[in-house]
Scaffold this active site. Structure first.
Site, PDB file in Angstrom:
ATOM      1  N   GLU A 457       2.903 -16.841  27.449  1.00 55.20           N
ATOM      2  CA  GLU A 457       4.316 -16.835  27.021  1.00 55.20           C
ATOM      3  C   GLU A 457       5.223 -15.892  27.793  1.00 55.20           C
ATOM      4  O   GLU A 457       6.330 -15.607  27.333  1.00 55.20           O
ATOM      5  CB  GLU A 457       4.406 -16.537  25.507  1.00 55.20           C
ATOM      6  CG  GLU A 457       3.724 -17.605  24.670  1.00 55.20           C
ATOM      7  CD  GLU A 457       3.864 -17.409  23.158  1.00 55.20           C
ATOM      8  OE1 GLU A 457       4.253 -16.326  22.735  1.00 55.20           O
ATOM      9  OE2 GLU A 457       3.572 -18.371  22.416  1.00 55.20           O
ATOM     10  N   GLU A 554      -0.265 -24.466  21.533  1.00 59.92           N
ATOM     11  CA  GLU A 554      -0.194 -23.560  20.370  1.00 59.92           C
ATOM     12  C   GLU A 554       0.741 -24.138  19.331  1.00 59.92           C
ATOM     13  O   GLU A 554       1.846 -24.567  19.664  1.00 59.92           O
ATOM     14  CB  GLU A 554       0.380 -22.193  20.771  1.00 59.92           C
ATOM     15  CG  GLU A 554      -0.598 -21.196  21.279  1.00 59.92           C
ATOM     16  CD  GLU A 554       0.027 -19.812  21.404  1.00 59.92           C
ATOM     17  OE1 GLU A 554       0.958 -19.505  20.632  1.00 59.92           O
ATOM     18  OE2 GLU A 554      -0.417 -19.067  22.277  1.00 59.92           O
TER      19      GLU A 554
END
Ligand code: BMA
Length: 879
Positions: A457, A554
């Protein structure tokens, strides 16, 4: 059979002195704190916390609020020391090295009162030349600096500009500046984990002594040569040649089952030498490939590599070698802007289904072979084929990857950078380069690893401006990003391993990110690469909130672990949802209220005059809600694999967040700390089944899709049943004619307006009835029975309190639970408290009077013990 590289003792005829002698420094060490007021013995591999606990100086660090109580441990600077006698005469050896496979983290190392080096990267191996200082009896001291203090110092020294985030959110009770230290990033706290910044020697440590020449490491990759249509095996070995003259000899590579034996002549000049060998597997030999779980066997071959060198020096290593290809396919899709993002294994497109792996404990020395096997077996038992080893944890131990190879679990391997920006001063970059080179060569021969991914991320953090960076400063951070993950790491990864792809981040836009200069404006694009998706406030039963993306690596929802798990680390006053303890264990801001909010969309909140019972009921409900949410979301991704709707679709991966827990706390996990299955994990076993029926509503019509992971087309019929909440007899049932579901596809099978369905089924209304459905094939393969709720369950009419009994009997190693219910019961939850094991099914909708469920214990137990601990809950019990 252990699959890792196994050093067989160098075979050396009498009189030969050349072979490497190795002496392990595992075992008991002395540990003391900064001012010497705490002194104890501790075990290596291990850490200070574990030593203090074992020595009876602290309680269980996971108990209640001990993470705060024991903060002093990580703020102190500890010293590990050992006095040892080497059981061979090292003075006669040309070279003596001290090797650390892992030091956590910042140390100065003093050997016989001489400073021989420093460490600052937990993920690197360290080798120190001690030839000149080694004696018969030696003292070794590792002076650790607190990781927390070191990180703060490094951040302060980075005076030009800040590298955010500075500190974790206060709800995490964590430490600051973890991005300045190459250490398990979540050890300073995470939104599911405590802050335990450990200090210790966490991997093997040994002395190695040798003459002439020493094999430092050996690694290999298998690659398929498409033009020659044959398998190549590239073997790389690294030698330290200490003799003044070159060393010659031969190396014989043998893979008996593939009728392969090849001999290469080698000639090693003095110094550090790398030998590259190319072994071609004859085209006439049939090679069985390694397949992911659910797609074939995990065939591997025994290989021996034998070096016969001058001076009668023989070194032999053996390893398992596997053959498989992996391709990340990014190509245009008809009717959709952007590019695909999916994996082909051995040429076959495969839908990646699974979850994300985090470290199994804050204290790695607590992670045993049994822990790993239990967790990874649960992965395949839930029909998963993939785990993403998330970038905020650790590169796992060898055994983790060996088990993944053996079980057929594909691994998406992140490099250990997560949710932060990172410095790029030369010292940091050099340390990362060494780390990456080491990890790539340590892990690359595992067929399970199918992709390297640069970070978690961080592309998103930068481009979605998580840290409110001024527009004028952005360029600096973007440059740093490219410097670290592209200019530095990419080159090291590709020079070490050409057998699998490397993407820079997750989520990323893949090829588009590259085209945009390695950073995309919107890394969450549904048309490129992978996405992460979280939304806790929208109603999770509404599939329209989920992104119809190419690959979802995710997504998830939180729940609480079971009472039996929490009980071990709490005391009576903690057992309520509003207790200080319940707040303390929740590291995600507003997490506890988000779980209740999500519950209120479709369920009534538990009410009980007994506060402990109410706490247990809330725990149960959070697990119901999590399971139902992740089911809805996953099924949406699974059914999106073969279609493009409004330019979106072709989804080829669903990895929910997260598989396991690091301690006993609320989190996104489907497996509790200790391995107990939450309701979600039982649901995963269903929704990841190879053949599945998925139901959903669109414009008031019930749709059912068939989803297949099978390798051949299959003929199926669909059975749809409507049940009244108040009756154990189905109201009506329909069996469709036969459909063909093509291999690896999802197709619509059934569509009927709900009003028509209700009319067809007597007196049904949305509130009084529920739909169940399953697929069956000619060959007797069935999908799991799935269901669709026509209304929220707090509005269900006719739903009675169920009286469910179980008759338990033993059959070999398993226990049979014959269940009987008085009425239809949703979310039937069987619990045997702390008895380790799992049921064959749990959390199910019981629409028939009787049902048999098996219990597979993980440790010996008895019928009596099970009867004592058994408890059953279904939805109406909690109101
Ligand atoms: C993602 C993960 C983790 C985190 C999870 C839940 O951001 O990468 O950092 O634990 O979401 O918030």
């Amino acid at each position: 059979m252990r699959l890792h590289l196994l050093l067989l003792l160098a075979l050396c005829p009498a009189g030969c002195t050349a072979r490497t002698l190795s002496y392990s420094l595992r075992g008991s060490w002395r540990i003391r704190n900064g001012n010497g007021s705490v002194q104890l013995l501790g075990t290596v591999p291990g850490c200070v916390h574990s030593a203090l606990f074992r020595g009876g100086l602290i309680q269980d660090p996971y108990y209640r609020f001990n993470d705060l109580e024991y903060r002093w441990i990580s703020l102190d600077n500890w010293t590990y020391s050992k006095e040892f006698k080497i059981p061979f005469d090292s003075s006669k050896r040309q070279k003596v090295n001290l090797i650390f496979d892992g030091v956590d983290t910042v140390t100065k190392i003093i050997f016989n009162n001489v400073t021989i080096g420093k460490t600052d990267n937990m993920f690197n191996e360290y080798k120190f030349d001690i030839t000149r200082v080694v004696r018969d009896v030696n003292t070794l001291e590792l002076r650790f600096q607190s990781a927390v203090l070191y990180a703060a110092q490094r951040s302060q020294a980075h005076s030009g500009y800040q590298v955010p985030p500075m500190c974790p959110p206060s709800v995490q009770n964590g430490e600051c500046h973890v991005n300045f230290i190459r250490k398990e990033q979540c050890s300073f706290s995470w939104d599911w984990g405590p802050s335990f910044p450990t200090q210790g020697i966490w991997r093997d440590v040994r002395v190695e002594a040798y003459d002439t020449c020493h094999l430092h490491y050996l690694t290999f990759s298998t690659l398929y040569d498409n033009s020659a249509k044959e398998w190549n095996l590239e073997i790389q070995s690294s030698f330290d040649v200490v003799s003044s003259k070159p060393v010659g000899g031969q190396v014989i590579v043998t893979i008996p089952k593939l009728h392969t034996q090849q001999t290469h002549v080698i000639y090693l000049q003095p110094g550090e030498r790398i030998v590259e060998l190319l072994v071609k597997i004859s085209k006439n030999t049939s090679v069985e490939t390694w397949w992911p779980h659910g797609h074939g066997n995990q065939t591997g071959y025994n290989m021996t590599i034998r070096f016969e060198l001058d001076g009668n020096l023989t070194i032999e290593k053996s390893a398992m070698v596997y053959f498989r290809t992996v391709e990340l396919v990014e190509e245009p899709i008809k009717g959709s802007p952007g590019l695909s993002f999916y994996f082909k294994i051995n040429g076959l497109p495969i839908f990646l289904k699974g979850s994300n792996w985090i470290p199994a404990d804050s204290f790695q020395d607590q992670v045993t072979s049994d822990t790993l096997r239990l967790l990874l077996q649960s992965v395949v038992d839930a029909n998963m084929n993939t785990l993403r080893v998330w970038g905020g944890g650790i590169y796992e131990q060898d055994e983790f990857y060996e088990l993944c190879d053996e079980l057929g679990i594909m691994v998406w391997q992140d490099f250990m950078f997560a949710c932060a920006l990172y410095p790029t001063d030369q010292g940091f970059l050099d340390s990362v380069r060494a780390e990456v080179a080491y990890q790539v060569r340590r892990l690359k021969f595992h067929p399970s690893i199918i992709i390297w991914s640069g970070n978690n991320e961080n592309e998103a953090a930068l481009m979605m401006n998580w840290y409110s960076i001024k527009a004028s400063d952005l360029k600096t951070y973007m440059n740093d990003y490219v410097t670290l993950y592209v200019k530095n790491m990419r080159e090291v990864i590709f020079s070490g391993d050409k057998s699998r792809p490397y993407i820079i981040s997750s989520p990323t836009n893949g090829a588009k990110t590259i085209a945009e200069g390695w950073i995309s404006d919107d890394p969450y694009s549904k048309h490129f690469g992978d996405v992460h998706f979280y939304d806790y406030s929208s109603d999770c039963w509404d599939w329209k909130v989920f992104p119809k993306a190419r690959f979802v690596s995710e997504y998830g929802y939180q729940s609480w672990p079971s009472f039996s798990t929490l009980e071990k680390v709490s005391s009576k006053e903690d057992w309520s949802y509003s207790s200080k303890f319940s707040h303390h264990r929740q590291h995600h801001m507003n997490g506890n209220s988000e779980m209740l909010l999500q519950a209120t969309y479709h369920f009534s909140l538990p009410k009980n005059t007994d506060p402990v019972q109410e706490f247990k009921d809330i725990i149960y409900l959070t697990q119901v809600v999590q399971a139902q949410c992740v089911k809805t979301e996953t099924e949406f991704y699974l059914r999106s694999r073969s279609e493009i709707v409004n330019g979106e679709g072709h989804t080829m991966g669903a990895l929910y967040w997260q598989l396991n827990d690091i301690w006993q706390a609320p989190s996104w996990a489907s497996l509790e700390y200790g391995g107990k299955w939450k309701m979600l994990h039982y649901f995963a076993r269903h929704f990841f089944a190879p053949l599945l029926a998925v139901g959903f509503e669109s414009k008031n019509a019930l749709n059912i899709y068939g989803v297949s992971d099978l390798h051949s087309n299959c003929k199926v019929t669909l059975t749809v049943r409507v049940h009244s909440w108040s009756s154990l007899q189905p109201v009506c049932s329909l069996v469709t004619s036969q459909f063909v579901i093509k291999a690896g596809k999802a197709i619509p099978l059934y569509k009927e307006p709900v009003s028509k369905l209700m009319k067809r089924c007597g007196n049904c209304t949305r509130k009084s009835c529920v739909v169940s459905f399953f697929l069956s094939t000619d060959s007797g393969v069935f999908s799991p029975t799935n269901y669709h709720f026509l209304s929220s369950l707090n509005e269900a009419v006719g739903l009675l309190e169920a009286h469910i009994t179980a008759n338990i009997s033993q059959k070999g190693d398993t226990f049979v639970f014959d269940l009987k219910t008085s009425t239809v019961a949703p979310f039937v939850w069987l619990d045997v408290g702390s008895i380790p094991g799992r049921f064959s099914d749990n959390g199910f909708l019981m629409t028939e009077k009787t049902r048999t469920v098996l219990f597979h214990p993980w440790k010996p137990t008895s019928k009596n013990e099970l009867e004592q601990s058994f408890h059953v809950t279904s939805l109406r019990d909690i109101y």
